[in-house]
Design an enzyme around this catalytic site. Sequence first.
Site, PDB file in Angstrom:
ATOM      1  N   ARG A  64       0.812  -1.230   0.000  1.00 19.58           N
ATOM      2  CA  ARG A  64       0.000   0.000   0.000  1.00 19.58           C
ATOM      3  C   ARG A  64       0.839   1.270   0.000  1.00 19.58           C
ATOM      4  O   ARG A  64       0.388   2.318   0.457  1.00 19.58           O
ATOM      5  CB  ARG A  64      -0.981   0.009   1.173  1.00 19.58           C
ATOM      6  N   LYS A  79       1.564  11.378 -11.292  1.00 20.53           N
ATOM      7  CA  LYS A  79       0.677  10.491 -12.051  1.00 20.53           C
ATOM      8  C   LYS A  79       1.417   9.203 -12.382  1.00 20.53           C
ATOM      9  O   LYS A  79       2.539   9.236 -12.881  1.00 20.53           O
ATOM     10  CB  LYS A  79       0.244  11.154 -13.357  1.00 20.53           C
ATOM     11  N   GLU A  94       6.538  18.635 -24.852  1.00 24.25           N
ATOM     12  CA  GLU A  94       6.006  18.981 -23.528  1.00 24.25           C
ATOM     13  C   GLU A  94       6.550  20.328 -23.055  1.00 24.25           C
ATOM     14  O   GLU A  94       5.851  21.084 -22.376  1.00 24.25           O
ATOM     15  CB  GLU A  94       6.323  17.878 -22.512  1.00 24.25           C
ATOM     16  N   LYS A 135       5.210  22.982 -13.600  1.00 23.18           N
ATOM     17  CA  LYS A 135       4.361  21.826 -13.336  1.00 23.18           C
ATOM     18  C   LYS A 135       4.071  21.722 -11.844  1.00 23.18           C
ATOM     19  O   LYS A 135       2.943  21.447 -11.436  1.00 23.18           O
ATOM     20  CB  LYS A 135       4.998  20.536 -13.849  1.00 23.18           C
ATOM     21  N   GLU A 157      -6.324  16.483 -10.502  1.00 21.80           N
ATOM     22  CA  GLU A 157      -6.895  16.896 -11.785  1.00 21.80           C
ATOM     23  C   GLU A 157      -8.404  17.038 -11.765  1.00 21.80           C
ATOM     24  O   GLU A 157      -9.110  16.407 -12.544  1.00 21.80           O
ATOM     25  CB  GLU A 157      -6.456  15.909 -12.892  1.00 21.80           C
ATOM     26  N   ARG A 196      -5.260  21.417 -13.407  1.00 20.09           N
ATOM     27  CA  ARG A 196      -4.269  20.457 -13.894  1.00 20.09           C
ATOM     28  C   ARG A 196      -4.615  19.940 -15.287  1.00 20.09           C
ATOM     29  O   ARG A 196      -3.727  19.536 -16.049  1.00 20.09           O
ATOM     30  CB  ARG A 196      -4.118  19.287 -12.914  1.00 20.09           C
ATOM     31  N   ASN A 231      -2.986  18.946 -20.259  1.00 23.10           N
ATOM     32  CA  ASN A 231      -3.332  18.055 -21.368  1.00 23.10           C
ATOM     33  C   ASN A 231      -3.472  18.797 -22.692  1.00 23.10           C
ATOM     34  O   ASN A 231      -3.964  18.224 -23.668  1.00 23.10           O
ATOM     35  CB  ASN A 231      -4.625  17.300 -21.054  1.00 23.10           C
ATOM     36  N   HIS A 280      -3.111  16.997 -25.929  1.00 24.19           N
ATOM     37  CA  HIS A 280      -3.035  15.571 -25.623  1.00 24.19           C
ATOM     38  C   HIS A 280      -4.225  14.757 -26.114  1.00 24.19           C
ATOM     39  O   HIS A 280      -4.084  13.564 -26.366  1.00 24.19           O
ATOM     40  CB  HIS A 280      -2.833  15.364 -24.119  1.00 24.19           C
ATOM     41  N   HIS A 301      -3.337  11.602 -28.223  1.00 20.45           N
ATOM     42  CA  HIS A 301      -3.697  10.232 -27.875  1.00 20.45           C
ATOM     43  C   HIS A 301      -4.462   9.550 -29.010  1.00 20.45           C
ATOM     44  O   HIS A 301      -4.284   8.356 -29.258  1.00 20.45           O
ATOM     45  CB  HIS A 301      -4.516  10.203 -26.584  1.00 20.45           C
ATOM     46  N   HIS A 347       5.050   9.827 -28.270  1.00 15.08           N
ATOM     47  CA  HIS A 347       4.056  10.624 -27.559  1.00 15.08           C
ATOM     48  C   HIS A 347       4.317  12.125 -27.719  1.00 15.08           C
ATOM     49  O   HIS A 347       3.428  12.899 -28.071  1.00 15.08           O
ATOM     50  CB  HIS A 347       4.027  10.241 -26.081  1.00 15.08           C
TER      51      HIS A 347
END
Lengths: 384, 384
Positions: free
Chosen positions: A131, A153, A195, A238, A248, A252, A256, A259, A263, A277
């Site tokens: 955990r 993330k 980015e 960031k 998010e 946040r 994207n 993005h 994607h 990417h």
Amino acid sequence: MPDSSAPQPIWLDFKDKHRCGILVGSGFLDRLPVLIETHGAGVLTPERKVLLLYDSAVETHYGARIDTALRAYNVIKHVVPAGEGSKSFSALEALCTRALSAGIDRKTLVIAVGGGVIGDLGGFAASILLRGLPLVHVPTTLLAHVDSAIGGKTAINAASGKNLIGTFYQPHLVIADSATLASLPRRQMIAGYGEVLKYACINDPPFFQWLQHNGKSLLNEPNSDATRYAVAHCARKKADIVLQDETEHGVRALLNLGHSFAHALESAYGYSDTLLHGEAVIIGIVLAARLSRQLGIAQDPQLEKTLTDHLASLDLLPPVAIDTSALRVDDLMATMARDKKNVGAHFNVIALRAIGDAFIYKNCPPEALRAVWTRFLASNGSLS
Amino acid sequence: MPDSSAPQPIWLDFKDKHRCGILVGSGFLDRLPVLIETHGAGVLTPERKVLLLYDSAVETHYGARIDTALRAYNVIKHVVPAGEGSKSFSALEALCTRALSAGIDRKTLVIAVGGGVIGDLGGFAASILLRGLPLVHVPTTLLAHVDSAIGGKTAINAASGKNLIGTFYQPHLVIADSATLASLPRRQMIAGYGEVLKYACINDPPFFQWLQHNGKSLLNEPNSDATRYAVAHCARKKADIVLQDETEHGVRALLNLGHSFAHALESAYGYSDTLLHGEAVIIGIVLAARLSRQLGIAQDPQLEKTLTDHLASLDLLPPVAIDTSALRVDDLMATMARDKKNVGAHFNVIALRAIGDAFIYKNCPPEALRAVWTRFLASNGSLS
């Protein structure tokens, strides 16, 4: 400019948990233990186990140096094949099983050395093993330096899409050594640039101007002051956004930018090396600018031209030559419809009022998106 | 006593995130949508998807009623086989794949109806799907009512042990309907009683006295005021501890009273139905009392006798007849050595000064643990 002899971290101070430090500099790889101990990831003792994760590409370039730096410690080393295929359920299970059978405990430190794939996989494993174990990222690609290693993330991919399974889990420390970028193929530097450009376009016109002057140095001299300046600047940006909105629910989502388009394209090429990417992100930012112009959102009439002129000056228009003749608008739209940012049947995309002024555009008309894709395919991905 | 017509939740107010409500009452199963909407898990619309998880045992007893209660909604139903086998990597992957291919989004509500296995699996999936979906637990065993549904621990099992992979993830709502306990086999009620007894032994002498008077009612009349009183009392106690220490860096470890012993036994029996978790916990609490007496920790000389007298009065000494002739002390010790509470080579166990006065005993001498196991095996698990 950071001084590698006594580096000062950029700190992310989360109110409700440990803070996360980001070290930007050069020559860090041989000094991992002292950097870890100095900057809040705890004391390493010969007893304390270290779960060390890297991929076959990192092994080739830096494996021996990393292993030497950590030779005095109780290291459980796990090497996975380079590439997106390692962000799978089976790779996650193999990593967890290996770690548990080697007798990790709650003090075991996870060190993930690599690009986005390794950071996402290692971060996810660290977040669920017992955990949650303490975590250090050592990014080795420009994209990981400026983006994926920062902000917590983690993810693996699912059959229905990329990054659909994961957690929010903050590392204790990010060690960004620009010397590791020297071995990067040029396409990987371009991908990272996508980015970097994103941060400028979201809310930072002065940084866009800096890129207009220094983008070439950044791309051509990975282990340079220009790179470290850009990495530290992007890391601060960031960090600032993540501290406002860790999970998010709001601002946040701006990260994207480009993005959703990216994607959809990556999915169309099966997330293969045909289109990296970050290359897809560059295309996505241009398409977001076009969408914004077409919808009458862009207040700056030169928005798209300023962007494409900049990319052309770096020989990034397009960032990579792709053949789009087998792509269909319907498929691209269907992938966009599955984006995590959407809720129900509505398209939420990040749009641009100007370079440096992005916002979340809710309920974007599907016809506008279709028109952008149609033109993109008509130009066979050339962005002309 | 809660009034099922207008139930008032017990609230866990986490400073840094949504609060979690716990509803204790009877007759909730047919009213799931209104309870969910009233108590903070958001509005259910025909558009919003619901990921409904239960196991084959719940399906037999309550499947039709649950499906009817949710018939107006967009339900993705996933049924898994009853039993510990569903807390596996492959079951987690199947659930995630099913949910994603059915087109969940970030508003999708996960409803997990069942005992500890379903709560742990469903909670884990909710925590990692799209990096986190809202979650409602509907516990259907006494153990889940008083313990596993509360506090946000999620997990699957690994080859090297139970609950070694998981997250801390708080549900929005726990709906504890004592009517669902009416169908429980007696052994499952006994297993739940193990966790109830645990709360009394940790820090609540008056509750132990209450159990001395009401334990029999609780065990024999699952859908009774006595049960609902005990469930609400335990829920408050657990909430109190979890709010102090959500991620188990301190006081929350007390909730593992008896559990190091229990896990070693469960592991020895391959986590089979020979010995249920809560039955093992009852044995574990007695062994913790013995260990404490033997180490000179127990300040009350009657500690062990008071405990075993109480268990004998309920016909729970032992809680289940097991044959320990195939067990070996070395194996039990080896499993204990892998406990998550340990750090490095040291044994950390929860010990008792008195009934209602537990503490974390660090660096427990292994010989003391061996002596406790040796006597336990010599009595063939009879606790005499």
